[in-house]
Scaffold this motif. Structure first.
Motif, short mmCIF file in Angstrom:
data_model
loop_
_atom_site.label_atom_id
_atom_site.label_comp_id
_atom_site.label_asym_id
_atom_site.label_seq_id
_atom_site.Cartn_x
_atom_site.Cartn_y
_atom_site.Cartn_z
N VAL A 138 36.35 46.90 27.59
CA VAL A 138 37.05 46.42 28.78
C VAL A 138 36.73 44.94 28.91
O VAL A 138 35.60 44.51 28.65
CB VAL A 138 36.57 47.18 30.05
CG1 VAL A 138 37.12 46.54 31.32
CG2 VAL A 138 36.98 48.64 30.00
N GLY A 139 37.74 44.15 29.29
CA GLY A 139 37.56 42.72 29.40
C GLY A 139 36.43 42.34 30.35
O GLY A 139 36.28 42.94 31.42
N ALA A 140 35.67 41.34 29.97
CA ALA A 140 34.53 40.90 30.77
C ALA A 140 34.98 40.34 32.13
O ALA A 140 34.20 40.33 33.08
CB ALA A 140 33.74 39.84 30.01
N HIS A 141 36.23 39.90 32.23
CA HIS A 141 36.73 39.31 33.47
C HIS A 141 37.14 40.35 34.51
O HIS A 141 37.42 40.01 35.65
CB HIS A 141 37.94 38.42 33.16
CG HIS A 141 39.09 39.19 32.59
ND1 HIS A 141 39.11 39.60 31.27
CD2 HIS A 141 40.22 39.66 33.16
CE1 HIS A 141 40.23 40.27 31.05
NE2 HIS A 141 40.91 40.31 32.17
N VAL A 142 37.18 41.63 34.13
CA VAL A 142 37.64 42.67 35.04
C VAL A 142 36.65 42.83 36.21
O VAL A 142 35.44 42.90 36.00
CB VAL A 142 37.79 44.02 34.29
CG1 VAL A 142 38.00 45.18 35.25
CG2 VAL A 142 38.94 43.93 33.30
N ASP A 143 37.19 42.90 37.41
CA ASP A 143 36.38 43.11 38.62
C ASP A 143 36.15 44.61 38.77
O ASP A 143 37.01 45.34 39.28
CB ASP A 143 37.12 42.53 39.83
CG ASP A 143 36.30 42.62 41.12
OD1 ASP A 143 35.37 43.45 41.19
OD2 ASP A 143 36.61 41.86 42.05
N ALA A 144 34.99 45.07 38.33
CA ALA A 144 34.69 46.50 38.33
C ALA A 144 34.69 47.08 39.74
O ALA A 144 35.11 48.22 39.94
CB ALA A 144 33.34 46.75 37.65
#
Length: 195
Positions: A138-144
């Motif tokens: 999953v992209g590191a920029h995704v706001d979990a």
């Protein structure tokens, strides 16, 4: 006491909070009004808080026993299938649906239990997304946090739609959409803005 709480929970899940009377509780639990007030001297509010705790405990037990660690795509698919299957079996007896639809009206204690239950599920999803980010899935920029909040809201909204319409596609669709969106982020890079 447990018999009274369980009978009340079953009545509420079948008929709703507003249609459940003390006489119904007494008949369903095989107790007397005196016994109900012995165990719940605070009356209806105290009984409903105990029912909310019972339903919250059922949700937590289901998460602990059956929700996989969301650290792989196969785990996400497993969780999706498990939720869909559980709803097909439980229907109106879904404890989270009972909490959200009926027991939120039982006062601030019940609402706090609902918030805690939702937060616990959000935490598991958020942790899974972080694990997937660490693996590059999953992209590191995704706001979990944002994904976890929206997914929990989507799942519970979907259960209400399924309950109202009798169709069984909503929960699966919500999770499938989230999985596809998360998968698509693995190849995306956070844009670099010139300074």
């Amino acid at each position: 006491m447990n018999r009274i709480v369980e009978a009340t929970a079953e009545l509420i899940s079948r008929h709703g909070l507003s249609a459940t009377t003390l006489d119904d509780v007494v008949a369903a639990s095989g107790t007397s009004k005196g016994q109900v007030f012995h165990y719940f001297p605070g009356g209806k509010d105290e009984l409903l808080l105990a029912v909310a705790q019972y339903e919250a405990d059922r949700v937590h037990a289901g998460m602990d026993e059956r929700m996989p660690e969301l650290s792989s795509w196969s785990a996400w698919s497993q969780w999706r299938d498990q939720l869909v299957g559980e709803y097909d079996i439980q229907g109106n007896d879904c404890p989270m649906t009972t909490l959200v639809v009926d027991l939120h009206r039982a006062g601030p204690g019940a609402r706090a239990l609902i918030a805690e239950t939702a937060a616990r599920l959000q935490s598991r999803i958020r942790t899974g997304i972080h694990q997937m980010q660490a693996k590059g899935l999953v992209g590191a920029h995704v706001d979990a946090d944002a994904i976890a909040h929206s997914l929990v809201a989507g799942i519970h909204g979907a259960t209400l739609l399924q309950l109202a319409t009798g169709t069984d596609s909503h929960i699966g669709s919500v999770i499938d959409t989230a999985i596809e969106q998360l998968k698509s982020t693995a190849s995306q890079r956070t844009p670099v803005h010139p300074t």
